[in-house]
Enzyme design. Sequence first.
Site, PDB file in Angstrom:
ATOM      1  N   GLU A 251       0.812  -1.220   0.000  1.00  0.00           N
ATOM      2  CA  GLU A 251       0.000   0.000   0.000  1.00  0.00           C
ATOM      3  C   GLU A 251       0.845   1.270   0.000  1.00  0.00           C
ATOM      4  O   GLU A 251       0.289   2.366   0.037  1.00  0.00           O
ATOM      5  CB  GLU A 251      -0.924   0.015   1.221  1.00  0.00           C
ATOM      6  CG  GLU A 251      -1.752  -1.243   1.396  1.00  0.00           C
ATOM      7  CD  GLU A 251      -2.719  -1.467   0.257  1.00  0.00           C
ATOM      8  OE1 GLU A 251      -3.088  -0.475  -0.391  1.00  0.00           O
ATOM      9  OE2 GLU A 251      -3.095  -2.629   0.013  1.00  0.00           O
ATOM     10  N   VAL A 333     -10.592   3.505  -8.092  1.00  0.00           N
ATOM     11  CA  VAL A 333      -9.379   2.724  -7.892  1.00  0.00           C
ATOM     12  C   VAL A 333      -8.787   2.429  -9.263  1.00  0.00           C
ATOM     13  O   VAL A 333      -9.152   1.447  -9.920  1.00  0.00           O
ATOM     14  CB  VAL A 333      -9.663   1.408  -7.143  1.00  0.00           C
ATOM     15  CG1 VAL A 333      -8.370   0.701  -6.801  1.00  0.00           C
ATOM     16  CG2 VAL A 333     -10.495   1.674  -5.899  1.00  0.00           C
ATOM     17  N   GLY A 334      -7.860   3.278  -9.702  1.00  0.00           N
ATOM     18  CA  GLY A 334      -7.274   3.084 -11.013  1.00  0.00           C
ATOM     19  C   GLY A 334      -8.346   3.122 -12.088  1.00  0.00           C
ATOM     20  O   GLY A 334      -9.144   4.041 -12.189  1.00  0.00           O
ATOM     21  N   HIS A 380     -14.952  -3.208  -2.695  1.00  0.00           N
ATOM     22  CA  HIS A 380     -14.275  -2.043  -2.109  1.00  0.00           C
ATOM     23  C   HIS A 380     -15.197  -1.313  -1.125  1.00  0.00           C
ATOM     24  O   HIS A 380     -15.534  -0.135  -1.303  1.00  0.00           O
ATOM     25  CB  HIS A 380     -13.833  -1.089  -3.217  1.00  0.00           C
ATOM     26  CG  HIS A 380     -12.462  -0.523  -3.008  1.00  0.00           C
ATOM     27  ND1 HIS A 380     -11.310  -1.242  -3.245  1.00  0.00           N
ATOM     28  CD2 HIS A 380     -12.046   0.686  -2.577  1.00  0.00           C
ATOM     29  CE1 HIS A 380     -10.265  -0.498  -2.994  1.00  0.00           C
ATOM     30  NE2 HIS A 380     -10.685   0.683  -2.572  1.00  0.00           N
ATOM     31  N   ASN A 386      -8.960  -1.472   2.242  1.00  0.00           N
ATOM     32  CA  ASN A 386      -9.634  -2.586   1.573  1.00  0.00           C
ATOM     33  C   ASN A 386      -8.658  -3.709   1.234  1.00  0.00           C
ATOM     34  O   ASN A 386      -8.974  -4.890   1.418  1.00  0.00           O
ATOM     35  CB  ASN A 386     -10.323  -2.088   0.301  1.00  0.00           C
ATOM     36  CG  ASN A 386     -11.479  -1.162   0.569  1.00  0.00           C
ATOM     37  OD1 ASN A 386     -12.591  -1.586   0.822  1.00  0.00           O
ATOM     38  ND2 ASN A 386     -11.216   0.135   0.511  1.00  0.00           N
ATOM     39  N   SER A 390      -8.784  -7.427   2.823  1.00  0.00           N
ATOM     40  CA  SER A 390      -9.000  -8.557   1.913  1.00  0.00           C
ATOM     41  C   SER A 390      -7.909  -9.605   2.075  1.00  0.00           C
ATOM     42  O   SER A 390      -8.194 -10.813   2.065  1.00  0.00           O
ATOM     43  CB  SER A 390      -9.042  -8.057   0.464  1.00  0.00           C
ATOM     44  OG  SER A 390     -10.092  -7.142   0.262  1.00  0.00           O
ATOM     45  N   TYR A 416       0.582  -8.360  -8.779  1.00  0.00           N
ATOM     46  CA  TYR A 416      -0.621  -8.474  -7.956  1.00  0.00           C
ATOM     47  C   TYR A 416      -1.748  -7.612  -8.509  1.00  0.00           C
ATOM     48  O   TYR A 416      -2.880  -8.075  -8.710  1.00  0.00           O
ATOM     49  CB  TYR A 416      -0.240  -8.078  -6.528  1.00  0.00           C
ATOM     50  CG  TYR A 416      -1.360  -7.946  -5.532  1.00  0.00           C
ATOM     51  CD1 TYR A 416      -2.148  -9.029  -5.179  1.00  0.00           C
ATOM     52  CD2 TYR A 416      -1.597  -6.729  -4.909  1.00  0.00           C
ATOM     53  CE1 TYR A 416      -3.158  -8.908  -4.232  1.00  0.00           C
ATOM     54  CE2 TYR A 416      -2.590  -6.591  -3.964  1.00  0.00           C
ATOM     55  CZ  TYR A 416      -3.373  -7.679  -3.635  1.00  0.00           C
ATOM     56  OH  TYR A 416      -4.365  -7.549  -2.703  1.00  0.00           O
ATOM     57  N   TYR A 417      -1.450  -6.354  -8.813  1.00  0.00           N
ATOM     58  CA  TYR A 417      -2.466  -5.451  -9.344  1.00  0.00           C
ATOM     59  C   TYR A 417      -2.840  -5.816 -10.779  1.00  0.00           C
ATOM     60  O   TYR A 417      -4.003  -5.655 -11.186  1.00  0.00           O
ATOM     61  CB  TYR A 417      -1.974  -4.007  -9.272  1.00  0.00           C
ATOM     62  CG  TYR A 417      -1.906  -3.455  -7.864  1.00  0.00           C
ATOM     63  CD1 TYR A 417      -2.982  -3.572  -7.003  1.00  0.00           C
ATOM     64  CD2 TYR A 417      -0.757  -2.825  -7.393  1.00  0.00           C
ATOM     65  CE1 TYR A 417      -2.926  -3.073  -5.705  1.00  0.00           C
ATOM     66  CE2 TYR A 417      -0.690  -2.330  -6.108  1.00  0.00           C
ATOM     67  CZ  TYR A 417      -1.776  -2.451  -5.260  1.00  0.00           C
ATOM     68  OH  TYR A 417      -1.711  -1.960  -3.985  1.00  0.00           O
TER      69      TYR A 417
END
Length: 493
Positions: A251, A333-334, A380, A386, A390, A416-417
């Site tokens: 994060e 988020v993006g 979210h 979040n 998660s 991951y993203y």
Amino acid sequence: MCSVCGDSSSGNLVGVRRQSRSAGGITPKKWRNRISGFHYFIIFISGSFCSGLMFALLNYVPSYRILPQRVAPHYLPDGNFLQIADEVKVLEPYLSAIRIPASFDDSVKRNKNEHDTNEQEALSSLKVAIEMKQVGKDDKALRLFQHALALSPKHPEVLTKYGEFLEHNQQDVVRADHFYYQALTVNPSHSEALANRQRTAQIVEHLDQKRFEGLDKKRNALSSVHASNAALKRAEKEAYIQHIYHSVGIEGNTMSLAQTRSILETKMAVDGKSIDEHNEILGLDAAMKYINATLVNKNDFITLKDILEIHRRVLGHVDPVEGGEFRRTQVYVGGHVPPGPGDLSILMARFESWLNSEQSFVMHPVKYAAMAHYKLVHIHPFSDGNGRTSRLLMNTLLMRAGYPPVIIQKQHRHKYYDYLQIANGGDIRPFVRFIADCTERTLDLYLWATSELSNPIPLLAQELNGVPLINNFEQESVLEGSGTGGTIRIDVI
């Protein structure tokens, strides 16, 4: 005498005139004033009556004849509101001064032309790649396929032909199946992609199942180690610190592993770091202690209340007001726009039902935990925390199934993203495989730590610039897909 008479007659005339003014001249003037005031009063009464009449008409006449229909409130702004304003209209008064080289419409046409040009170039590159494939020049063909995919990543023909190359020339059926799936997402009637997908779907399913069976074997091997084993206790403590370090690092927390260890063991502040970064570590520590004390050994379902309790501790030191509460505003988020705040209660209730359904319980624990992670982070529901919540929920499910908590390392956050983004596109399997990789990596570290080091795992036997990775726990791996990256140092605690 005549002058005297004339004077007397003149004086009488003046007296008569004065009497006429006093008797008849004043009365008409007052009457005129009274008439004017009365008129003003009549006008005021008439205006008030008309206003009241119009107000009554607007209230009692059916709304569809006079007023537009009322629109239900939206939590998201209209799509046009989020678009960029027309630059021509905005800058129209200043066009002569700034001399815009092209209009907004020309810019749109230019972008469309560029897209068409990229697509044509991608198809040309694809044609040459197929020719290189046919003559056996796989290296050149691979680079050309990658170039075509970069130019047009959603073209079904490019995805299909690249998938065929991966399947037949690279023996990578899993990635090939993923490209076939993407091609069918763009064009469900693509015949070649459909035929290829029908052939590879069962193969990939079988490979995934074999992968899960291998994870079960390693889990069973770790379960055979007695809980009182000193090496296992050291490994658990080190993995605990590693999990916090990597989870907050994903994060954006800048604490090093040594600084994270110092905060958790001494509760002393680290010079030069923000209060929020300290509180993120302490909040995750509190949440993990709550999970270990209550949820891991809980012989009951995981409820929405449990998830809120986890989040309350995650944000307990950073933002106590928002901790354990659903967000009340829209977030972005993006490229993903989560559901609006008005839908969160319904969606979370459905998520809770799915979490405790028979359909979920028959899944493999790793797949079940990965899907729970994705579903929660996709909804979210919170304003912050979040991702951490998660990942904690995922590890709670894994620990209840006998697995150790999975460490997703911060140096792999881009993967991951990316896998989360692919899941947003409809294919969650790459994300599940990524979690399976992280699970196996964590199991290997536990098994290595509790063994006699006769057969160390390959990564830990490698050296980087002459320094063994075993002794350099903060060294990041420079090898793509090599495994852990930052290695767990077991023998310190």
